[in-house]
Each structure stands twice: as structure tokens, then as C-alpha cells.
Design a protein around this motif. Structure first.
Motif, PDB file in Angstrom:
ATOM      1  N   PRO A 214      30.925  -2.346  13.530  1.00  0.00           N
ATOM      2  CA  PRO A 214      29.615  -1.836  13.124  1.00  0.00           C
ATOM      3  C   PRO A 214      28.564  -2.924  12.949  1.00  0.00           C
ATOM      4  O   PRO A 214      27.369  -2.631  12.952  1.00  0.00           O
ATOM      5  CB  PRO A 214      29.908  -1.153  11.788  1.00  0.00           C
ATOM      6  CG  PRO A 214      31.080  -1.899  11.239  1.00  0.00           C
ATOM      7  CD  PRO A 214      31.920  -2.253  12.441  1.00  0.00           C
ATOM      8  N   VAL A 215      29.007  -4.181  12.792  1.00  0.00           N
ATOM      9  CA  VAL A 215      28.054  -5.267  12.593  1.00  0.00           C
ATOM     10  C   VAL A 215      28.646  -6.574  13.126  1.00  0.00           C
ATOM     11  O   VAL A 215      29.856  -6.810  13.018  1.00  0.00           O
ATOM     12  CB  VAL A 215      27.672  -5.417  11.100  1.00  0.00           C
ATOM     13  CG1 VAL A 215      28.881  -5.782  10.250  1.00  0.00           C
ATOM     14  CG2 VAL A 215      26.550  -6.435  10.897  1.00  0.00           C
ATOM     15  N   VAL A 216      27.795  -7.389  13.730  1.00  0.00           N
ATOM     16  CA  VAL A 216      28.154  -8.743  14.153  1.00  0.00           C
ATOM     17  C   VAL A 216      27.193  -9.707  13.474  1.00  0.00           C
ATOM     18  O   VAL A 216      25.973  -9.513  13.525  1.00  0.00           O
ATOM     19  CB  VAL A 216      28.069  -8.925  15.681  1.00  0.00           C
ATOM     20  CG1 VAL A 216      28.355 -10.378  16.053  1.00  0.00           C
ATOM     21  CG2 VAL A 216      29.033  -7.998  16.404  1.00  0.00           C
ATOM     22  N   TYR A 217      27.736 -10.738  12.840  1.00  0.00           N
ATOM     23  CA  TYR A 217      26.924 -11.802  12.254  1.00  0.00           C
ATOM     24  C   TYR A 217      27.045 -13.030  13.154  1.00  0.00           C
ATOM     25  O   TYR A 217      28.126 -13.591  13.313  1.00  0.00           O
ATOM     26  CB  TYR A 217      27.419 -12.129  10.848  1.00  0.00           C
ATOM     27  CG  TYR A 217      27.285 -10.990   9.863  1.00  0.00           C
ATOM     28  CD1 TYR A 217      26.045 -10.636   9.348  1.00  0.00           C
ATOM     29  CD2 TYR A 217      28.409 -10.270   9.435  1.00  0.00           C
ATOM     30  CE1 TYR A 217      25.918  -9.595   8.436  1.00  0.00           C
ATOM     31  CE2 TYR A 217      28.289  -9.235   8.519  1.00  0.00           C
ATOM     32  CZ  TYR A 217      27.041  -8.895   8.019  1.00  0.00           C
ATOM     33  OH  TYR A 217      26.920  -7.875   7.116  1.00  0.00           O
ATOM     34  N   ASP A 218      25.913 -13.444  13.732  1.00  0.00           N
ATOM     35  CA  ASP A 218      25.942 -14.463  14.782  1.00  0.00           C
ATOM     36  C   ASP A 218      24.929 -15.569  14.489  1.00  0.00           C
ATOM     37  O   ASP A 218      23.723 -15.358  14.585  1.00  0.00           O
ATOM     38  CB  ASP A 218      25.630 -13.811  16.138  1.00  0.00           C
ATOM     39  CG  ASP A 218      25.826 -14.751  17.313  1.00  0.00           C
ATOM     40  OD1 ASP A 218      25.834 -15.970  17.110  1.00  0.00           O
ATOM     41  OD2 ASP A 218      25.961 -14.249  18.447  1.00  0.00           O
ATOM     42  N   SER A 219      25.433 -16.756  14.151  1.00  0.00           N
ATOM     43  CA  SER A 219      24.571 -17.928  13.944  1.00  0.00           C
ATOM     44  C   SER A 219      24.649 -18.894  15.117  1.00  0.00           C
ATOM     45  O   SER A 219      24.008 -19.945  15.086  1.00  0.00           O
ATOM     46  CB  SER A 219      24.984 -18.658  12.662  1.00  0.00           C
ATOM     47  OG  SER A 219      26.308 -19.157  12.781  1.00  0.00           O
TER      48      SER A 219
END
Length: 328
Positions: A214-219
């Protein structure tokens, strides 16, 4: 209070780590609304590479860094919330933390709880604020969810993955090496994908029964952006919060349609700490999870402030894990 001396790191031009110059500093008393902070530890963050190289342009010459911890040595006229001797920390500017002592406004400052030492505070403020707004404000993760977190062995990653696990979230983390994979697992990742050995999208789909997350955290930015979109389930949220591999190219909105009405956001910590009350609320939650032991701040590198060139070289070459602090 008369003028005193100290040390400061300035850049007079952008470029490689050797543009960082360790120089003498003269500093006067704090102005009205300011306090003077003597640093005991300074946080090192990848955003400082962007400032140093000019990815995020700044007027020159300048000092960089926006995270530190220390002791209040003097207070300016009208300051009521702080007094001499207070232990304080900050993680959201203004720029200029690469120094032994500085005058600064009180807005970014928070008092450090007794259970938190200076090194820990300096290592956790910006990264902790970032983890807090990612997990609790931008997309409020829920127990039982499976999420994808890139660069899981990095400074923000090691905090966020522990925090997410404590909330009952199943974390899939990505890392670049097997050594970092071990660190990611130790910090709460249920599954770890080594990007140099595995196809991220294929593995995420395998781990989620073909559904995606449901969510991707991408730095990471440019190198991972498209594959991050492809890891999302329909109506999922793409949270792009960094550019470690370079700036993301312009995104056709049609891409979000084609992948099932995705949501794309590009948040920054400044937007979530501009309001003092909201910042203090975030800090209290952040200090709480660290004091409880649910999140352990791992300082895996320490450098003298005078060795800042070496510190930036290690950081930029992906030779660091967890948090790094500079010691004045």
C-alpha cells in the motif's frame, strides 16, 4: 557577553568533499529571541551532500548542517522557554550546525530528556523527525500492513523499520549488500531484498501474493522510482523523500492512472516541523519510542568535526550504516 571564538566548517564553492573548509569562528552574544548553543554532537545527513555539491543550491559562502545537540550557554532578550544550562537539540535548521558554537532562534530547539545523551540526540533529530512524519503523518501505517522501505540500513531506514515493526507492520527493506541485509533484519525488516542480486518488483510481488504494497518509502530517487511505482497495489501511495541516486525525472501523470490510481507525494521535513506545537508533538513521540527501547539509535560512525571531509567521503560512497555524528 563578549565575542568568543570557535570553529566552523564552510563551503566557498560546491563540489567534492574537499570543498569543506575547517575555519576559525568569531561569535558575538545572541540577539533578541536567540540562544547560544555549544555543540556536543552534530548529526550528519545525506541532504548535506546535496548542499555541498549544489544539487540544492545555496548562497555562498555558507555553513551547512541542520542537526545538532548541546548546551545553552547564553540567552538573548525576550527568551522565556530556555535558560543557561539547558540540554537542547534540533533537527530542522536553520543551516549552520557544522560548528562548535552558534547563535540560533529558539523555534527549532527542543529540550532533551534526561534518558537521551547528546550523541543520540544529534543522531536522531532529523532522521527521527523524518521517520515520524513518514510513518505517522504522510501515510499512517497500520498493524498488519506490509510496506516497502528502500535503503533500510541507512540512517532514516534503521529508525523507521524499527518503529514500523513496533507498530505491528511487516517491513520489506531494500539494501545494496549482504552485510547491510543483516543490519536491516536486525532492525525489524521481516524480508530484505538485496538490490544488486534480486529483482525488486518481482520479489515484492512474491512476498505479497501478487498484490503489491500500500505504500513505498523511497529516498533513493532516480534509480528506484519506476520500480517503486510498480511495487504498489492499486490506490497505493508512493512517498519519494530523497534523491540519493539523483533527481527523479518529470513524471507523466498517466503513469499513476495506468498503475491503478496511485498517489504520489514528495514531502520534506520542513513542512512537518514549521508549526512549533506539531514539532513538539512529533519530538515527544520520537523521544518516547527511543526511551522505551522500541527504537534504538545506532551510531555506527563518529568523526571529529575537523575530519568532516573524511566523513562526507564515507557518506557519499555508501560506506556508512545507521547514524553518523561529528564531534566538535
Amino acid at each position: 557577553m563578549s565575542t568568543s571564538t570557535g570553529k566552523i566548517v564552510r563551503i566557498h564553492s560546491t563540489g567534492a568533499p574537499d570543498v569543506l573548509k575547517y575555519e576559525d569562528l568569531e561569535i558575538g552574544p545572541p540577539k533578541a529571541g536567540e540562544v547560544q548553543v555549544e555543540h556536543k554532537a552534530i548529526g550528519l545527513n545525506f541532504i548535506e551532500v546535496y548542499w555541498r555539491t549544489g544539487v540544492y543550491p545555496l548562497p555562498l559562502p555558507t555553513s551547512i548542517g541542520n542537526e545538532g545537540a548541546g548546551i545553552v550557554r547564553a540567552v538573548g532578550e525576550g527568551v522565556k522557554d530556555f535558560q543557561v544550562g539547558d540540554r537542547v537539540a534540533y533537527g530542522c535548521g536553520p543551516l549552520g550546525s557544522y560548528c562548535t558554537v552558534r547563535n540560533m532562534p529558539t523555534h527549532p530547539l527542543v529540550k532533551i530528556p534526561d534518558a537521551i545523551d547528546f550523541d543520540t540526540a544529534a543522531a536522531m533529530m532529523l532522521k527521527g523527525f523524518t521517520a515520524q512524519y513518514l510513518l505517522r503523518r504522510v501515510y499512517k501505517v497500520q498493524a498488519g500492513e506490509t510496506i516497502l522501505f528502500h535503503a533500510a540500513a541507512g540512517g532514516v531506514g534503521t529508525i523507521a523499520t524499527q518503529w514500523a515493526k513496533s507498530l505491528g507492520v511487516r517491513v520489506i527493506g531494500t539494501v545494496s549488500t549482504r552485510e547491510k541485509a543483516e543490519l536491516a533484519r536486525a532492525n525489524g525488516c521481516a524480508e530484505v531484498i538485496i538490490t544488486s542480486e534480486e529483482n525488486v518488483v518481482k520479489r515484492v510481488k512474491e512476498l505479497t501474493d501478487g498484490k503489491g504494497v500500500p505504500v513505498v518509502y523511497d529516498s533513493v530517487g532516480k534509480a528506484t522510482f519506476v520500480e517503486s511505482l510498480d511495487c504498489l497495489k492499486p490506490r497505493g501511495m508512493m512517498v519519494s523523500f530523497g534523491n540519493a541516486s539523483g533527481k527523479v525525472d518529470p513524471v507523466p501523470l498517466q503513469w499513476l492512472v495506468e498503475r491503478g490510481s496511485l498517489v504520489l507525494t514528495r514531502p520534506t521535513v520542513a513542512s512537518f516541523t514549521a508549526d512549533k506545537a506539531e514539532m513538539l508533538e512529533s519530538a515527544a513521540e520520537m523521544f518516547g519510542v527511543v526511551a522505551s527501547g522500541a527504537v534504538k539509535i545506532q551510531i555506527n560512525q563518529r568523526f571529529a568535526l575537523a575530519d568532516v571531509v573524511k566523513a562526507h567521503t564515507k557518506l557519499e560512497n555508501r560506506c556508512t550504516t545507521g547514524s553518523t555524528v561529528l564531534i566538535p
